[in-house]
Design an enzyme around this catalytic site. Sequence first.
Site, PDB file in Angstrom:
ATOM      1  N   ARG A  26      39.375  30.950  28.629  1.00 29.76           N
ATOM      2  CA  ARG A  26      39.125  32.247  28.017  1.00 29.76           C
ATOM      3  C   ARG A  26      37.812  32.153  27.243  1.00 29.76           C
ATOM      4  O   ARG A  26      37.401  31.074  26.832  1.00 29.76           O
ATOM      5  CB  ARG A  26      40.266  32.628  27.071  1.00 29.76           C
ATOM      6  N   ARG A  63      37.742  33.379  35.316  1.00 28.20           N
ATOM      7  CA  ARG A  63      39.076  32.782  35.180  1.00 28.20           C
ATOM      8  C   ARG A  63      39.986  33.270  36.306  1.00 28.20           C
ATOM      9  O   ARG A  63      40.727  32.478  36.911  1.00 28.20           O
ATOM     10  CB  ARG A  63      39.616  33.175  33.808  1.00 28.20           C
TER      11      ARG A  63
END
Length: 315
Positions: free
Chosen positions: A167, A264
Amino acid sequence: MDSLPPEPVATGLARDLDAWADHLRLGRNLSEHTRRAYAGDLVDLATWAATRGVSAWGQVDHRLLRAWLADLHRRGAERTTMARRATAARVFFAWSHADGRIASDPGSALQAPRASRTLPPTLDRGAVEALFDHLEARVAAAEDDAERALARRDLAIIEVLYSAGLRVAELCGLDATGIDEARGLLRVRGKGDKDRSTPLGEPARRALDAWLADRHRLAGPDAGAAVFVGARGSRIDPRVVRRVVHDALDAVPDAPSLGPHGLRHAMATHLLEGGADLRAVQEILGHASLGTTQIYTHVTNERLRDAFRQAHPRA
């Protein structure tokens, strides 16, 4: 203590909200983002209930909560917003009841429309290769040491985001002590202040080593142990990371406009397409629930269906 959004709330309804905010922070260890969202949800409920003559939480019943959600729907709230607000109400009233603040729990049977799960946009493998070709060309074309340091930093940022599935907050918070060179791992602190280790691929390790060799050209006295620093020399800001990712993807033809979270998504999708175990991907991403990770199986299944439709003679 978390501060609540500055909206007018009846005194009797505001009384318990600060204590609940402390419970979310200390008792449930939720992230600041989630705590603020839940606090805003309860402020909305309190403001709405006060206009209907409610002055204390003990006056709220199940029917009133359902009417609140129905009114949210009429106001155009998204399903995800309604689902989160229902969850916030359930958590609040369960805590209030368990703490003896109200006689019964009106939120125990509260339901909201199930949040629809849309497939996140992602990059295919060709776009990923084109992305890194562009970033490596930037490094090679740099005209001086400062420009080369920035180019190497940007390459390392995107390599680490994609390789480790971090993240943006995890990348910005990464310290030098979190790099385990011997085992090719990064140790990061994720949501809920939970630590985890995630593997780092060889290209990302090379890019990170090259950046760290040049880090001194940007790092200032306030950088501390931060791995990534901004142009002013202190720990890099998430907004800078988002701009770096957007700018790099803008240079790739036909690539979707994605931020760091898109990398991601791409990493998780490509792992599963390559045969990785779903549980392993869950651990790498730091998902508390396997259900959160399972959305990526929908992405890969959709790609399988597309390939079938395009290539099979009887599709």
